[in-house]
Write an enzyme that holds these catalytic residues in place. Structure first.
Site, PDB file in Angstrom:
ATOM      1  N   LYS A   1     -46.900 -80.451   3.910  1.00  0.00           N
ATOM      2  CA  LYS A   1     -47.257 -81.829   3.566  1.00  0.00           C
ATOM      3  C   LYS A   1     -46.626 -82.715   4.631  1.00  0.00           C
ATOM      4  O   LYS A   1     -45.460 -82.554   4.973  1.00  0.00           O
ATOM      5  CB  LYS A   1     -46.695 -82.177   2.187  1.00  0.00           C
ATOM      6  CG  LYS A   1     -46.942 -83.615   1.753  1.00  0.00           C
ATOM      7  CD  LYS A   1     -46.494 -83.841   0.310  1.00  0.00           C
ATOM      8  CE  LYS A   1     -46.735 -85.282  -0.116  1.00  0.00           C
ATOM      9  NZ  LYS A   1     -46.434 -85.482  -1.545  1.00  0.00           N
TER      10      LYS A   1
ATOM     11  N   ARG B   1     -48.502 -77.684   0.006  1.00  0.00           N
ATOM     12  CA  ARG B   1     -47.481 -78.257   0.892  1.00  0.00           C
ATOM     13  C   ARG B   1     -47.100 -77.305   2.026  1.00  0.00           C
ATOM     14  O   ARG B   1     -45.933 -77.026   2.243  1.00  0.00           O
ATOM     15  CB  ARG B   1     -46.223 -78.611   0.107  1.00  0.00           C
ATOM     16  CG  ARG B   1     -46.408 -79.762  -0.826  1.00  0.00           C
ATOM     17  CD  ARG B   1     -45.064 -80.245  -1.330  1.00  0.00           C
ATOM     18  NE  ARG B   1     -45.216 -81.439  -2.158  1.00  0.00           N
ATOM     19  CZ  ARG B   1     -44.214 -82.065  -2.752  1.00  0.00           C
ATOM     20  NH1 ARG B   1     -42.988 -81.617  -2.615  1.00  0.00           N
ATOM     21  NH2 ARG B   1     -44.418 -83.135  -3.470  1.00  0.00           N
TER      22      ARG B   1
ATOM     23  N   ASP C   1     -33.361 -76.636  -2.271  1.00  0.00           N
ATOM     24  CA  ASP C   1     -34.175 -76.437  -1.064  1.00  0.00           C
ATOM     25  C   ASP C   1     -33.435 -75.478  -0.125  1.00  0.00           C
ATOM     26  O   ASP C   1     -32.207 -75.412  -0.148  1.00  0.00           O
ATOM     27  CB  ASP C   1     -34.370 -77.771  -0.336  1.00  0.00           C
ATOM     28  CG  ASP C   1     -34.932 -78.855  -1.244  1.00  0.00           C
ATOM     29  OD1 ASP C   1     -36.022 -78.658  -1.805  1.00  0.00           O
ATOM     30  OD2 ASP C   1     -34.260 -79.904  -1.404  1.00  0.00           O
TER      31      ASP C   1
END
Ligand SMILES: *[C@@H]1O[C@H](CO)[C@@H](O)[C@H](O)[C@H]1NC(C)=O
Ligand SMILES: *[C@@H]1O[C@H](CO)[C@@H](O)[C@H](O)[C@H]1NC(C)=O
Length: 376
Positions: free
Chosen positions: A255, A252, A170
């Protein structure tokens, strides 16, 4: 050097090392490293050390810090949940994900860079800023976790984290934290989430003027659009999302779930091949003054949380009781419908620091001109 030239040189240095502006919305008041003397890391090790130590710090990036190959690579068996065509992302078998969730997916060999899989730990009281358009962290993200608080990250880019692989890493993780401001940050070519707030409380967060660049050669939707945009999970998280450019994603984006109050204001969503919002249980979303351009599905069905889409000038007067002002309507171009008027959660805004809102009409041009790294 003449005295005036010396003064000018000092002025340039001072301008490069100070935070520009101040956080609006929930993380208002965040100070990061405050007035600490700026440090200029020169190696990846130095950058990791400054970010993770217990000193209040202002850390200035003046170049690219490339973590690729700093921790070796791994070749292992993963899976291909979306097929093996060249434009599809593959998955690393992290925590047996392939076996547990994608057992019918074909097995494939995956080779990924180890540095990408876990971001750099950012401790409390840090300011991380880029000078001009030169501050880049490549191949590794940032993790604001384990009780870290009072952190400013401004005007940097985070790029190229195992883009081919889900679970490759990430760009920015926030989980068990408070008072975090992410501003004018560009994220591009990321394996998993561009921004993720984990299941622990992330406290008060402002995400402003960022550029989520979803263009990718490897997509979970196999179409060049990145699926894993912004994931705001949590437990009593307060998130202001203002002035961001959310471009070329397919899911997303964001999300939202897990007792997260999201104020999405004056953002520009452009060109999405799937859905923008996905609102799960405990996701409470107020969206106002945003622009949705070429977004087929502004919000995915069903909505398990609550959503107020600021539908009309008359309906928006309800905001006055809780935000101290009316809400701004959103703007749409070649986009699907976005209409839900839950108001029960608006009382959660009472007494909080709330970002201002402008009419949507100037949002697309101002966001494109201002969002991301190198625009300050
Ligand atoms: C957040 O922290 C919890 C508890 O440690 C952990 O289970 C979860 O995986 C973390 N989430 C992220 C995104 O790091
Ligand atoms: C919203 O308000 C309710 C009721 O006071 C509270 O239980 C909940 O934690 C709040 N959620 C957030 C995200 O602020």
């Amino acid at each position: 050097m003449k005295f005036t030239a010396i003064v000018a040189a000092f002025a340039a240095q001072a301008a490069a090392v100070s935070v520009s502006g101040a956080a609006e919305g929930f993380a208002k008041g965040v100070t990061g490293g405050g007035s600490a003397t700026a440090v200029y890391p020169s190696t990846t090790d130095e950058l990791v050390s400054y970010l993770g130590d217990s000193e209040a710090r202002v850390i200035v990036l003046t170049k690219t810090f490339d973590f690729t190959n700093t921790e070796g690579t791994t070749t292992a068996t993963g899976c291909a949940p979306w097929g093996t065509a060249s434009g599809c992302q593959l998955a690393i078998n992290q925590n047996d994900w392939c076996s547990n969730y994608e057992s019918s997916a074909p097995s494939v060999s995956v080779t990924y860079d180890n540095a990408g899989t876990l971001g750099i730990t950012v401790a409390s009281d840090k300011t991380l800023i880029g000078s001009g358009s030169s501050g880049v962290i490549k191949g590794k993200g940032l993790r604001i976790v384990s009780g870290a608080s009072n952190i400013i990250i401004q005007n940097i880019a985070i790029t190229d984290i195992n883009a081919k692989y889900v679970w490759g890493g990430d760009a920015i993780t926030i989980n068990d934290s408070d008072m975090v401001w992410i501003d004018h940050v560009t994220t591009a070519r990321i394996g998993r989430q561009h921004i993720v707030l984990g299941t622990e409380s992330s406290g008060r967060v402002t995400l402003s003027n960022n550029y989520i660049d979803g263009r990718t050669s490897y997509s979970a939707t196999c179409d060049g659009y990145h699926y894993w945009g912004i994931y705001l999970d949590g437990s009593s998280d307060l998130v202001t999302l203002k002035g961001n450019y959310i471009y070329h994603t397919s899911g997303r984006s964001p999300k939202v779930q897990g007792n997260t109050l999201l104020h999405a204001v004056n953002n520009y969503w452009y060109d999405n091949s799937g859905h923008a919002f996905e609102i799960g249980s405990g996701g409470y979303v107020l969206a106002e003054g945003n622009v949705f351009q070429n977004i087929d599905t502004p919000v995915e069905s069903p909505i398990d949380g609550q959503l107020f889409t600021s539908p009309s000038t008359s309906a928006n007067t309800v905001c006055s009781s809780y935000l101290g002002r009316v809400c701004q309507v959103n703007g749409f171009g070649s986009s699907g419908s976005f209409s839900q008027s839950d108001t029960g959660f608006l009382s959660n805004f009472s007494g909080k620091n709330i970002a201002s809102a402008t009419a949507y009409t100037s949002v697309a041009s101002s966001v494109v001109a201002n969002a991301g790294q190198g625009k300050l």
